[in-house]
Write a protein that holds these residues in place. Structure first.
Motif, mmCIF file in Angstrom:
data_model
loop_
_atom_site.group_PDB
_atom_site.id
_atom_site.type_symbol
_atom_site.label_atom_id
_atom_site.label_comp_id
_atom_site.label_asym_id
_atom_site.label_seq_id
_atom_site.Cartn_x
_atom_site.Cartn_y
_atom_site.Cartn_z
ATOM 1 N N ALA A 114 -62.683 -19.532 52.666
ATOM 2 C CA ALA A 114 -62.287 -17.903 52.578
ATOM 3 C C ALA A 114 -63.291 -17.168 52.292
ATOM 4 C CB ALA A 114 -61.043 -17.762 51.793
ATOM 5 N N TRP A 115 -63.259 -15.833 52.380
ATOM 6 C CA TRP A 115 -64.248 -15.224 51.807
ATOM 7 C C TRP A 115 -63.504 -14.374 50.647
ATOM 8 C CZ3 TRP A 115 -64.635 -10.000 50.391
ATOM 9 C CH2 TRP A 115 -66.034 -9.473 50.161
ATOM 10 N N VAL A 116 -64.266 -14.717 49.447
ATOM 11 C CA VAL A 116 -63.921 -14.212 48.042
ATOM 12 C C VAL A 116 -64.849 -13.351 47.371
ATOM 13 C CG1 VAL A 116 -63.067 -15.299 45.761
ATOM 14 C CG2 VAL A 116 -62.693 -16.567 47.716
ATOM 15 N N GLY A 117 -64.255 -12.408 46.813
ATOM 16 C CA GLY A 117 -65.454 -11.222 46.184
ATOM 17 C C GLY A 117 -64.630 -9.931 46.311
ATOM 18 N N SER A 118 -65.500 -8.975 46.115
ATOM 19 C CA SER A 118 -65.275 -7.514 46.011
ATOM 20 C C SER A 118 -65.467 -7.124 47.672
ATOM 21 C CB SER A 118 -65.951 -6.807 45.158
ATOM 22 O OG SER A 118 -65.606 -7.324 43.748
ATOM 23 N N TYR A 119 -64.235 -6.188 47.926
ATOM 24 C CA TYR A 119 -64.516 -5.655 49.362
ATOM 25 C C TYR A 119 -63.941 -4.339 49.171
ATOM 26 C CZ TYR A 119 -59.691 -7.218 49.747
ATOM 27 O OH TYR A 119 -58.372 -7.385 49.508
ATOM 28 N N GLY A 120 -64.111 -3.398 50.066
ATOM 29 C CA GLY A 120 -63.732 -2.045 50.147
ATOM 30 C C GLY A 120 -65.090 -1.066 49.963
ATOM 31 N N SER A 121 -64.630 0.328 49.459
ATOM 32 C CA SER A 121 -65.763 1.153 49.566
ATOM 33 C C SER A 121 -65.845 1.679 48.155
ATOM 34 C CB SER A 121 -65.332 2.143 50.356
ATOM 35 O OG SER A 121 -63.938 3.096 49.724
ATOM 36 N N GLY A 122 -66.890 2.272 48.000
ATOM 37 C CA GLY A 122 -67.208 2.801 46.544
ATOM 38 C C GLY A 122 -66.251 3.543 45.964
ATOM 39 N N GLN A 123 -65.092 4.207 46.689
ATOM 40 C CA GLN A 123 -64.098 5.013 46.018
ATOM 41 C C GLN A 123 -62.891 4.081 45.790
ATOM 42 O OE1 GLN A 123 -64.010 7.734 49.137
ATOM 43 N NE2 GLN A 123 -65.212 9.143 48.076
ATOM 44 N N ARG A 124 -62.813 2.784 46.587
ATOM 45 C CA ARG A 124 -61.735 1.843 46.201
ATOM 46 C C ARG A 124 -62.230 0.484 46.488
ATOM 47 N NH1 ARG A 124 -55.822 1.363 46.189
ATOM 48 N NH2 ARG A 124 -55.428 -0.758 47.537
ATOM 49 N N LEU A 125 -62.520 -0.055 45.485
ATOM 50 C CA LEU A 125 -63.142 -1.657 45.460
ATOM 51 C C LEU A 125 -61.958 -2.354 45.162
ATOM 52 C CD1 LEU A 125 -65.736 -2.697 46.288
ATOM 53 C CD2 LEU A 125 -66.536 -2.658 43.791
ATOM 54 N N LYS A 126 -61.829 -3.518 45.881
ATOM 55 C CA LYS A 126 -60.800 -4.346 45.339
ATOM 56 C C LYS A 126 -61.380 -5.934 45.439
ATOM 57 C CE LYS A 126 -56.261 -5.676 46.719
ATOM 58 N NZ LYS A 126 -55.159 -5.553 47.720
ATOM 59 N N TYR A 127 -60.937 -6.652 44.641
ATOM 60 C CA TYR A 127 -61.174 -8.242 44.346
ATOM 61 C C TYR A 127 -60.283 -8.972 45.117
ATOM 62 C CZ TYR A 127 -62.723 -12.876 42.967
ATOM 63 O OH TYR A 127 -63.171 -13.980 42.870
ATOM 64 N N GLY A 128 -60.647 -9.862 46.057
ATOM 65 C CA GLY A 128 -59.677 -10.665 46.443
ATOM 66 C C GLY A 128 -60.165 -11.895 47.500
ATOM 67 N N CYS A 129 -59.163 -12.419 48.062
ATOM 68 C CA CYS A 129 -59.592 -13.680 48.819
ATOM 69 C C CYS A 129 -59.022 -13.446 50.025
ATOM 70 C CB CYS A 129 -58.770 -14.860 48.324
ATOM 71 S SG CYS A 129 -59.033 -16.534 48.665
ATOM 72 N N ILE A 130 -59.781 -13.374 51.114
ATOM 73 C CA ILE A 130 -59.512 -13.046 52.716
ATOM 74 C C ILE A 130 -59.834 -14.340 53.585
ATOM 75 C CG2 ILE A 130 -59.900 -11.574 54.489
ATOM 76 C CD1 ILE A 130 -60.807 -9.471 52.557
ATOM 77 N N GLY A 131 -58.803 -14.789 54.384
ATOM 78 C CA GLY A 131 -59.036 -15.592 55.487
ATOM 79 C C GLY A 131 -58.163 -16.467 55.715
ATOM 80 N N GLU A 132 -57.939 -17.384 56.935
ATOM 81 C CA GLU A 132 -57.124 -18.109 57.451
ATOM 82 C C GLU A 132 -56.280 -18.758 56.347
ATOM 83 O OE1 GLU A 132 -58.292 -20.614 60.640
ATOM 84 O OE2 GLU A 132 -59.121 -18.734 61.568
ATOM 85 N N ILE A 133 -56.880 -19.610 55.114
ATOM 86 C CA ILE A 133 -56.226 -20.210 54.256
ATOM 87 C C ILE A 133 -55.216 -19.109 53.598
ATOM 88 C CG2 ILE A 133 -57.771 -21.921 54.056
ATOM 89 C CD1 ILE A 133 -58.344 -20.807 51.134
ATOM 90 N N VAL A 134 -55.614 -17.983 53.301
ATOM 91 C CA VAL A 134 -54.390 -16.906 52.616
ATOM 92 C C VAL A 134 -53.331 -16.709 53.656
ATOM 93 C CG1 VAL A 134 -54.044 -14.517 51.686
ATOM 94 C CG2 VAL A 134 -56.548 -16.113 51.662
ATOM 95 N N ASP A 135 -53.535 -16.592 55.001
ATOM 96 C CA ASP A 135 -52.571 -16.475 55.784
ATOM 97 C C ASP A 135 -51.675 -17.752 55.900
ATOM 98 O OD1 ASP A 135 -53.608 -13.872 56.948
ATOM 99 O OD2 ASP A 135 -54.677 -14.768 58.352
ATOM 100 N N MET A 136 -52.299 -18.911 55.960
ATOM 101 C CA MET A 136 -51.555 -20.168 55.836
ATOM 102 C C MET A 136 -50.833 -20.220 54.723
ATOM 103 S SD MET A 136 -50.837 -23.119 57.113
ATOM 104 C CE MET A 136 -51.830 -23.394 58.597
ATOM 105 N N SER A 137 -51.292 -19.957 53.568
ATOM 106 C CA SER A 137 -50.429 -19.941 52.288
ATOM 107 C C SER A 137 -49.200 -19.033 52.407
ATOM 108 C CB SER A 137 -51.313 -19.686 51.369
ATOM 109 O OG SER A 137 -50.651 -19.889 49.944
ATOM 110 N N GLN A 138 -49.348 -18.013 53.026
ATOM 111 C CA GLN A 138 -48.376 -17.072 53.050
ATOM 112 C C GLN A 138 -47.379 -17.601 54.051
ATOM 113 O OE1 GLN A 138 -50.221 -13.359 54.117
ATOM 114 N NE2 GLN A 138 -50.714 -12.976 51.942
ATOM 115 N N THR A 139 -47.873 -18.126 55.070
ATOM 116 C CA THR A 139 -46.905 -18.636 56.343
ATOM 117 C C THR A 139 -46.084 -19.975 55.532
ATOM 118 O OG1 THR A 139 -48.413 -18.182 57.799
ATOM 119 C CG2 THR A 139 -46.615 -19.934 58.396
ATOM 120 N N LEU A 140 -46.558 -20.440 54.715
ATOM 121 C CA LEU A 140 -46.071 -21.608 54.114
ATOM 122 C C LEU A 140 -44.755 -21.417 53.063
ATOM 123 C CD1 LEU A 140 -49.203 -24.130 53.314
ATOM 124 C CD2 LEU A 140 -47.274 -24.449 55.054
#
Length: 171
Positions: A114-140
């Motif tokens: 997965a892609w893990v790290g900070s993402y967003g813009s300078g005004q709203r920066l968020k840390y998280g995990c993005i990718g198919e495994i996150v979707d898979m975990s939610q589906t499970l």
């Protein structure tokens, strides 16, 4: 991208009311769940990544080894199930928290890239995990609910916890 284990918790209230108090009931439950999930992921070396109205996502990164930490995710789920069990057994707390509706947690555990790290813009920066495994975990978590199970693991995560946890394979 990095290799990580993702744990998703989806919370439901058994027999939830549809009156105006339902939102506040869920808000109180999620407040409790987010606080406890944050404590457990920190204790077990993970990160609380994101949360929504009824879902919390946690992850464990494996930058150096690539090893699966599914056992840490399972341990966090196990401890949260125990916590919700104690709340469900205490009628005074349960009545205050949810109006008497038992809390029903469902967990999904996945392992992969997965892609893990900070993402967003300078005004709203968020840390998280993005990718198919996150979707898979939610589906499970949905599979867990439909199977009347507490925890459902992706096959790679189940292999990683073999011996530490008893797993039943779903077809």
């Amino acid at each position: 991208s990095t290799t990580c284990t993702v744990l998703t918790l989806r919370i439901g209230l058994l027999g939830q009311k549809t009156d105006g108090n339902a939102f506040m009931d869920m808000f109180r439950v999620m407040d409790l769940a987010i606080t406890r999930s944050s404590e457990l992921t920190e204790l077990l070396g993970g990160t609380l990544d994101d949360f929504t109205v009824d879902t919390i996502t946690m992850s464990w990164r494996h930058e150096e080894t690539g090893a699966c930490d599914a056992w840490k995710a399972c341990r966090a789920a196990e401890l949260l199930i125990e916590d919700f069990g104690r709340v469900n057994e205490d009628s005074v707390v349960l009545d205050w928290l949810t109006g008497g509706c038992p809390i029903v947690p469902h967990f999904g555990v996945s392992y992969g890239t997965a892609w893990v790290g900070s993402y967003g813009s300078g005004q709203r920066l968020k840390y998280g995990c993005i990718g198919e495994i996150v979707d898979m975990s939610q589906t499970l978590t949905t599979v867990a609910k439909s199977q009347h199970s507490s925890i459902v693991l992706h096959v790679d995560a189940a292999e990683a916890v073999r011996g530490a946890y008893i797993c039943k394979f779903l077809m």
